[in-house]
Structure formats: C-alpha cells, structure tokens
Write an enzyme that holds these catalytic residues in place. Structure first.
Site, PDB file in Angstrom:
ATOM      1  N   GLY A  12       0.840  -1.215   0.000  1.00 48.29           N
ATOM      2  CA  GLY A  12       0.000   0.000   0.000  1.00 48.29           C
ATOM      3  C   GLY A  12       0.868   1.255   0.000  1.00 48.29           C
ATOM      4  NE  ARG A  39      -5.386  -7.085  -4.565  1.00 42.07           N
ATOM      5  CZ  ARG A  39      -5.963  -6.787  -3.400  1.00 42.07           C
ATOM      6  NH1 ARG A  39      -6.962  -7.531  -2.948  1.00 42.07           N
ATOM      7  NH2 ARG A  39      -5.551  -5.773  -2.677  1.00 42.07           N
ATOM      8  CB  SER A  40       0.180  -8.190  -2.784  1.00 45.92           C
ATOM      9  OG  SER A  40      -0.863  -7.271  -2.995  1.00 45.92           O
ATOM     10  CB  CYS A 128      -2.086  11.541   8.427  1.00 47.83           C
ATOM     11  SG  CYS A 128      -3.682  11.302   7.669  1.00 47.83           S
ATOM     12  CE  LYS A 212     -10.285   6.848  12.317  1.00 45.74           C
ATOM     13  NZ  LYS A 212     -10.691   6.735  10.903  1.00 45.74           N
ATOM     14  CG  HIS A 241      -2.974  15.589   5.324  1.00 42.82           C
ATOM     15  ND1 HIS A 241      -3.445  15.222   4.083  1.00 42.82           N
ATOM     16  CD2 HIS A 241      -3.379  14.611   6.178  1.00 42.82           C
ATOM     17  CE1 HIS A 241      -4.113  14.077   4.175  1.00 42.82           C
ATOM     18  NE2 HIS A 241      -4.094  13.672   5.437  1.00 42.82           N
TER      19      HIS A 241
HETATM   20  C1  2RA Z   1      -7.299  10.574   5.534  1.00 45.87           C
HETATM   21  N1  2RA Z   1      -6.367  10.639   7.785  1.00 45.87           N
HETATM   22  O1  2RA Z   1      -6.510  11.458   5.208  1.00 45.87           O
HETATM   23  C2  2RA Z   1      -7.181   9.858   6.871  1.00 45.87           C
HETATM   24  C3  2RA Z   1      -6.648   8.474   6.714  1.00 45.87           C
HETATM   25  N2  2RA Z   1      -5.283   8.473   6.345  1.00 45.87           N
HETATM   26  O2  2RA Z   1      -8.224  10.203   4.819  1.00 45.87           O
END
Ligand code: 2RA
Length: 335
Positions: A12, A39-40, A128, A212, A241
């Site tokens: 991933g 699968r991988s 994140c 979250k 982000h």
């Molecule tokens: C998002 N923090 O950015 C969540 C999951 N990585 O969608």
C-alpha cells in the site's frame, strides 16, 4: 543483534513509504519480511539494493519477527497484531484499531514519547492530521498551556490511499482533455474540486475523520477535555496535508515568542517569511521529514489577545504515517 522486521500491508501507499523510510534512515534490521494479501503475494520489491518477495500474511508470519509495522486496515490489525505480540514482536500499528485503547500508547515521539513506556506489545501510530498537527502544537502547549483549538484541514489524496492518488491524476488529465470521468475511489469529482472529508457523518454532526482528530489530539496532548473544533476537507493535492490552526492559550503569547520556540522544536521547519510572502506549501513539504510551520500571527478573531493562528503543512505518508511509525520503532532500538 539487529531486529527482524515485518511490514504488514507492504504494497500500500504507506507500506511503500515504510520501506523507503527504513532504508533512508538506515534502520538497523537483520531481516525484512513483506506481508500482504494473497493477491500481492509473490510480488518482487526492491529494497536497499536487493529484491524482496512479498509473502502472504498468515498466523505463522511472525514467529521470528521482533518489530512488526501494520498498515493494512483495522480489521487485519485486530486479527493479527495479538498474534504478532504473542510471537514476541513489538507492533507499531498505523490503523485506527487500537488508538483509543488505554493499554495501547498513541504516540508522536516529538509530543509524548514518554507514553511509550506503558506499552503491552502494541504502540499505535496516530491519524495523519493528529500526528502532523501535534508536532507543531506540543512545544507550544508545553511552554504556554493550550486552552482551545480550531483546525481547518486541506487533506491530500494519499490519505485515501494509492488508488485515490491515481484517481486525482487520471481525473485531472481527463478534465484537461475535456473527457468525461466518473470517480470510483472517491465519492466526488476531484480535479479542480474539493469536498468535505468522505468519512461518515456521526451523531455530533462531525465526520469520522474530524472525530478522530479531536479524540487523538486530546490523547496525544494528554488533555482529555481540550475543546477542539475541526473541519476536514479533501483537496486535490497528492501527498501533503495542510491545516490552518487557531490556538488559544491561558496567557497572551506573541508571534515572536511562538516563532522562537518553533524555530528549535524537533520535527519542525519554520517557513514564515512575510517579506517574501513565502509560507508552508505541499511542493516543499512533500518528501520532507519535517513539518512546515508558518503564518504565525495573532488570531484577530479572539478579542482576549490570547490566541495565535498558524499554518502547518506535512507529508501525509511520512510524518503522517510511515516516518512517525519508524521513529516509534527507533525508540526501542538498543542505545
Ligand atoms: C485521511 N487521515 O486522510 C485519513 C486516513 N489516512 O483520509
């Protein structure tokens, strides 16, 4: 001796970054095992100049493993993390499975490394947004005692996985070609559009991602009742982000005081050049270990004079996931 390491979910977006980060930071490992779904299995992956073969994840995958990174979803973590712990491994789990479990520390080393000592085999890697935000917030909180937060996020495709990053590329190409394009991974057109994060809206009117962020920032900063407002938006950016954060302290704090503190804060790179109008951007944050912090200024929305506004941008796959996980594991290496 160096630890035997395993990565669950090795194919991933985060799994690939875990491999890259282990190599880039020279993590001292004796053996690296790549685990993924049937699968991988069999896929060849280059690592440190050699080639590794992905193996299918099974209950026997952890017999000789000392450190296991999990990044394959909460369901697989709930099933296999206890098996890995029973086999003697330290588990660093990137999924949301155990983040609010009182027996599982939720850790950003720059913010709450001490919490790791309470682990019982699993240490949880945060969401994140929470990880990137707390790198900037923790030093400010320790020095000036944060009383309230408001965040607005600008979240990259990588948070929704490699397929979402590909959908962004394909959708943008289609848009420029004037072709029709139906989104399959994300629920809305992504090119030249942005939308409220697509996690389900919960009883309090906030989506799962926002709840979250609230719960995890409180836990990492050890302030269970900290008032936090947040709006999570998915924006057409590949892997960094951004977040605009308004911070209320229990005392007036000047931008100069905050800037001086952040200048030396671990994991932070100050990008706050008013003269040049140069501030944190995804093009600078992507691929970078540090979280970029700038736009440090008085929050004119708070008449009390006790609030600052800042703008933070961090690589979602690095400090938002793989880098933080490797930094957690590094804390357990022999000195
Ligand atoms: C998002 N923090 O950015 C969540 C999951 N990585 O969608």
């Amino acid at each position: 001796a160096n630890p035997n390491v395993a990565i669950v979910g090795s194919t991933g977006a985060v799994g690939v970054e875990l491999l890259n980060t282990l190599a880039a930071r020279g993590f001292p490992l004796a053996n690296l095992k790549l685990l993924a779904s049937a699968r991988s299995a069999g896929k060849e992956v280059s690592f440190n100049g050699g080639t590794l073969i992905v193996e299918e994840l099974s209950e026997n995958s952890f017999d000789d493993v000392h450190v296991a990174f999990f990044s394959a979803g909460a369901t697989l973590s709930r099933k296999f993390a206890p098996i890995a712990v029973a086999a003697g491994a330290l588990v660093v789990d990137n999924s949301s499975a155990f983040r609010m479990d009182p027996d599982v520390p939720l850790v950003v080393p720059e913010a709450n490394a001490a919490a790791m000592s309470g682990h019982a085999g699993v240490v949880a890697n945060p969401n994140c947004v929470a990880a990137i935000a707390t790198v900037a917030l923790a030093p400010l909180h320790k020095a000036f005692n944060i009383q309230r937060l408001n965040l607005a996020t600008y979240q990259a495709a990588s948070g929704a996985g490699a397929a979402a990053m590909e959908e962004l590329r394909q959708g943008t190409q289609a848009y420029l070609n004037g072709d029709d394009f139906q989104p399959e991974v994300l629920p809305h057109p992504y090119a030249f559009n942005f939308f409220s994060h697509n996690a389900d809206i919960e009883d309090n009117g906030y989506n799962g991602e926002e709840n979250k962020v609230i719960a995890e920032v409180r836990r990492i900063m050890e302030r269970p009742a900290l008032p936090i407002g947040v709006t999570c938006i998915r924006v057409p950016i590949l892997r960094a982000h951004g977040m605009a954060i308004s911070i209320e302290f229990d005392q007036p704090v000047s931008p100069e005081q905050a800037r001086a503190l952040l200048q030396d804060a671990p994991g932070v790179k100050l990008v706050d050049d008013r003269e040049a109008n140069y501030f944190p951007m995804p093009v600078d944050a992507s691929g970078q270990e540090d979280v970029l912090v700038g736009r440090i200024r008085e929050d004119l929305g708070d008449p009390s004079g006790r609030s600052l506004s800042i703008f933070v941008v961090g690589d979602q796959l690095l400090k938002g996931a793989a880098l933080n996980a490797v930094q957690i594991a590094e804390q357990f290496l022999p000195a």
